[in-house]
Design an enzyme around this catalytic site. Structure first.
Site, mmCIF file in Angstrom:
data_model
loop_
_atom_site.group_PDB
_atom_site.id
_atom_site.type_symbol
_atom_site.label_atom_id
_atom_site.label_comp_id
_atom_site.label_asym_id
_atom_site.label_seq_id
_atom_site.Cartn_x
_atom_site.Cartn_y
_atom_site.Cartn_z
ATOM 1 C CG ASP A 68 66.593 107.554 12.257
ATOM 2 O OD1 ASP A 68 67.082 106.467 12.639
ATOM 3 O OD2 ASP A 68 65.433 107.654 11.819
ATOM 4 C CD GLU A 89 60.762 100.632 8.377
ATOM 5 O OE1 GLU A 89 61.765 101.194 8.849
ATOM 6 O OE2 GLU A 89 59.883 101.234 7.720
HETATM 7 O O1 KIV Z 1 62.679 107.380 10.775
HETATM 8 C C1 KIV Z 1 61.861 106.685 11.389
HETATM 9 O O2 KIV Z 1 60.811 107.144 11.845
HETATM 10 C C2 KIV Z 1 62.159 105.268 11.543
HETATM 11 C C3 KIV Z 1 61.009 104.385 11.886
HETATM 12 C C4 KIV Z 1 60.241 104.063 10.673
HETATM 13 C C5 KIV Z 1 61.456 103.176 12.610
HETATM 14 O O3 KIV Z 1 63.272 104.859 11.357
#
Ligand code: KIV
Length: 270
Positions: free
Chosen positions: A81, A179
């Site tokens: 991310d 999501e």
């Molecule tokens: O940060 C995370 O774990 C996510 C999931 C909820 C898909 O983006």
């Protein structure tokens, strides 16, 4: 497994099993249990750091945990991310930060949102960074969305999410993560775009599924400031440890359930 190989699972009608992962021990264990792709999610702000949301997670945190996960795998694909504040400012800042995450061991980065974020995704892809678009409930916008709420319930909001997914697909994202959206909307999006969809709270018809490992093990009880008894797990989670007794067996059971399409079931969907 390379990104291309992962995508080819979908053409063979095999579901992609994905889990969040934040360290080398779990990375090794997940790979051995057959997890196809690991997500170094900024959910680490909640499940590791005890915060209420993901907003305070830093680039340093994401680089550190990506390096830790990369140290534990042989060939499993790693998605990381981009944390809040690391890509919204302008394309150049987004690219510098995305490259740092790739240097730390990510194979692909994930960014949240449609609209203006489409051109950020396009810029990253043109500069050699594979991108996953995260649509539907986007945790980094939890304040603007008024809490942890299902998205795409009205015709208008469903159409917006579908259009964002189509735009992201056109500019060449590798995956679209959905999501907390109604299962029927996720199915429609999956049928409308080329990029494989990965669902969390988005029904069984996505091309793959992701869960937060702490939810799979039933050990997350909310932010550090709250009493564990006051916490209720979201509908889309499932504790796989209850019936499987070891962490390894629980992860294997999750992978099998995703592959044979028994997870998520209707009770985990909206
Ligand atoms: O940060 C995370 O774990 C996510 C999931 C909820 C898909 O983006």
């Amino acid at each position: 497994m390379s990104l291309e190989k992962l995508k080819s699972l979908v053409t063979r009608d095999e579901k992609i099993a994905m889990l969040t992962c934040y360290d080398a021990t779990f990375a090794k264990l997940n790979e051995a249990a057959g997890v196809d792709m690991l997500l170094v999610g900024d959910s680490l702000g909640m499940v590791l750091q005890g915060a209420e949301n993901t907003l305070a997670v830093s680039m340093r945190d994401m680089e550190y945990h990506t390096q830790s996960v990369a140290a534990g795998v042989k060939s499993c694909c790693i998605m990381t991310d981009m944390p809040a504040g690391s890509y919204e400012q302008n394309n150049e800042v987004a690219l510098v930060n995305a490259k740092k995450l790739m240097a730390a061991g990510a194979d692909i980065v994930k960014i949240e949102g449609g609209g203006g974020i489409v051109q950020t995704a396009e810029f990253l892809i043109k500069n050699g960074v594979p991108v996953c678009a995260h649509l539907g409930f986007t945790p980094q916008s939890v304040m603007q969305l008024g809490g942890y709420r299902i998205q795409g319930k009205t015709d208008e909001s469903a159409l917006n999410i579908l259009q964002d997914a189509i735009e992201m697909d056109k500019i060449g994202v590798s995956f679209v993560l959905l999501e907390m959206v109604p299962a029927a909307l996720a199915k429609r999006i999956t049928e409308s775009i080329k990029a494989p969809t990965i669902g969390i709270g988005a029904g069984v018809d996505c091309d793959g599924q992701v869960l937060v490992i702490q939810d799979l093990l039933g050990i997350y009880t909310g932010p550090a400031s709250k009493r564990p008894d006051d916490f209720k797990s979201p509908r889309f989670t499932k504790n796989f440890l209850v019936e499987n007794h070891t962490i390894q067996a629980a992860i294997q059971a999750y992978v099998s359930a995703v592959k044979n399409k028994t997870f998520p079931s209707v009770e985990h969907s909206y």
